[in-house]
Design an enzyme around this catalytic site. Structure first.
Site, PDB file in Angstrom:
ATOM      1  N   HIS A 308       0.816  -1.390   0.155  1.00 41.33           N
ATOM      2  CA  HIS A 308      -0.046   0.144   0.144  1.00 41.33           C
ATOM      3  C   HIS A 308       0.865   1.361   0.011  1.00 41.33           C
ATOM      4  O   HIS A 308       1.889   1.210   0.572  1.00 41.33           O
ATOM      5  CB  HIS A 308      -0.743  -0.005   1.067  1.00 41.33           C
ATOM      6  CG  HIS A 308      -2.290   0.843   0.945  1.00 41.33           C
ATOM      7  ND1 HIS A 308      -1.907   2.376   1.308  1.00 41.33           N
ATOM      8  CD2 HIS A 308      -3.361   0.760   0.589  1.00 41.33           C
ATOM      9  CE1 HIS A 308      -3.065   2.794   1.100  1.00 41.33           C
ATOM     10  NE2 HIS A 308      -3.961   1.709   0.778  1.00 41.33           N
ATOM     11  N   ASP A 365      -7.957  -5.322  -0.148  1.00 40.14           N
ATOM     12  CA  ASP A 365      -8.470  -6.324  -1.371  1.00 40.14           C
ATOM     13  C   ASP A 365      -7.941  -7.765  -0.809  1.00 40.14           C
ATOM     14  O   ASP A 365      -8.562  -8.596  -1.791  1.00 40.14           O
ATOM     15  CB  ASP A 365      -7.832  -5.828  -2.549  1.00 40.14           C
ATOM     16  CG  ASP A 365      -8.479  -4.580  -2.999  1.00 40.14           C
ATOM     17  OD1 ASP A 365      -9.739  -4.259  -2.743  1.00 40.14           O
ATOM     18  OD2 ASP A 365      -7.683  -3.707  -3.330  1.00 40.14           O
TER      19      ASP A 365
END
Ligand code: ACO
Length: 430
Positions: A308, A365
């Protein structure tokens, strides 16, 4: 230590003072808005990794500590009581709604769940195998044709009306795109159902057979939507802001956000994760090979659902979804081999020096697809589900920018690296 008031930048012989701006959680930014005017230089920050493009009071993230808060409230406090609509109102209007405010907003959502009949006919123009994200973006944009008086807002009531239309209808559009692809009749929204149950009804009911969502399914989807509701200046939200900065209307701005979310490095990762786990399950790819490929820069492969830009620690949403996926699957009596594969892959990656060194952890996700599968959402709809969840965030960020009188059109600079002055060569001399 108190934060100094300015930073000093020296370029060659010239030194200038750049004011500092400090956020409520102590984040410090160097205000470079006068840099070019004073020195002729611009900053160079591809992908904006070090650029604060706005001030915002909506969502706070501390990526090093794995903290995420909506309007100051930690994300884990949304696990039990609120519903998605309450969170949407909180994000857009800055505080938790009172009972009558929530009721009014819910009534507006119910009143505006239907699509204009002409809009319904648009679906017939798409090929049956059209990607649902393309349909979603096109149809949100089309809303501008039917609600054009929402081009610019005079007051909060108009914003609330537009938000209710958008949040309510995005779910109808999503469900209709699924029905169209599968050759199923469109099911009109049912005003007696709440937000999530109504969506599931439009997805899965038949004219002769009403789908009734189990409480566990309703709760799991509600939580999924809440966890996706905002994430400050991510790729799709920044897109919404950039488009909105030209004073484009809310619908056009959110339609652009859908396009940005679609990519596999952003919201599309929830589909890519399931593809990857399926490949491992079918034997087409082993977990070891998967990590090996992810570490090889020439492979073009990444461990999907990992890493991320902001989190250099566990993504708090992934933590909640991981815990929930176990619970939801047990409650629904679903045994999904992909959950076990995901857990093993996560364990292996978290022990691997490559991922440790780069502080790569599972993101939102990684486990979300497992939950969506368990509740019967088809994979091709996963990113659409993310978009339904993210809509309140886009609206709140658009509204914040719209209300900020200092907003200017977004227009980055560049460092030109092309030809220097070059004369045009006529065709006969080329
Ligand atoms: N697999 C393998 N290596 C990775 C991964 C990954 N998933 N993610 C980052 N890295 C590596 C990079 O190659 C880089 O290595 P290097 O330092 O040797 O060059 C290092 O880790 C740092 O990563 P960045 O490239 O700086 O990460 P960036 O902030 O640009 O990208 C992103 C973040 C796009 C999320 C990236 O981690 C990624 O592609 N992950 C997989 C896709 C994904 O899951 N996306 C969903 C993100 S969450 C969301 O949008 C909701």
């Amino acid at each position: 230590m108190t934060t100094p008031k300015a930073a000093t930048l020296t370029i060659g012989e010239q030194s200038i003072e750049l004011p500092l701006i400090e956020g409520t959680e102590g984040e410090v930014g160097i205000d470079i808005s006068q840099l070019r005017a004073k020195t002729g230089a611009v900053t160079f920050d591809p992908a904006f990794g070090n650029t604060g493009a706005c001030t915002s009071a909506i969502t706070f993230i501390d990526g090093e500590k794995g903290i995420l808060r909506y309007r100051g409230i930690p994300i884990d406090q949304f696990q039990k009581s609120p519903n998605f609509i309450e969170v949407a109102w909180l994000l857009i209007f800055g505080r938790l709604p009172k009972k009558d405010e929530l009721q009014r907003f819910s009534e507006k959502l119910t009143a505006h769940a239907h699509l204009h009949e002409a809009m319904k006919h648009h679906f017939e123009g798409f090929p049956v195998n059209a990607p649902p994200m393309a349909i979603l973006s096109a149809m949100i944009n089309a809303m501008s044709c039917f609600d054009e008086h929402f081009g610019r807002f005079e007051d909060d009531e108009q914003i609330e009306d537009a938000a209710a239309r958008l949040i309510s209808r995005v779910r109808t559009i999503a469900a209709y795109s699924y029905r169209r692809t599968n050759g199923l009749p469109f099911m009109y929204p049912d005003p007696s159902l709440r937000y999530v149950a109504n969506f599931l009804h439009m997805m899965f009911s038949m004219p002769y057979n009403q789908y009734i969502a189990e409480d566990e399914v309703d709760e799991a989807l509600n939580l999924f939507l809440i966890l996706h509701a905002d994430h400050e200046q991510n790729c799709s939200t920044s897109t919404v802001r950039v488009v909105g900065s030209s004073q484009a209307n809310l619908f056009a701005s959110c339609a652009a956000g859908v396009g940005a979310l679609w990519g596999p490095l952003h919201g599309g990762a929830n589909v890519a994760v399931i593809d990857m786990l399926e490949k491992i399950r079918s034997g087409g790819l082993s977990a070891e090979k998967c990590l090996e490929l992810a570490k090889d820069k020439n492979s073009g492969f990444k461990l999907m659902g990992f890493g991320h830009r902001v989190y250099k620690n566990f993504d708090p949403r992934a933590k909640i979804l991981k815990a929930q996926s176990d619970k939801v699957l047990k409650k629904l009596g679903v045994q999904d081999p992909l959950l076990e594969i995901a857990q093993e892959l996560e364990e292996a990656a978290l022990k691997d020096q490559y991922f440790v060194d780069r502080k790569l952890y599972p993101n939102v996700d990684f486990y979300s697809g497992i939950i969506l599968r368990a509740i019967g959402i088809p994979v091709e709809m996963f990113t659409v589900m993310f978009a339904i969840g993210r809509l309140p965030g886009w609206i709140s960020q658009w509204r914040e920018q719209h209300d900020d009188t200092s907003t200017r059109i977004a227009r980055p600079r560049q460092i030109y690296t092309g030809n220097t002055l070059t004369d045009y060569t006529p065709m006969s001399e080329r």
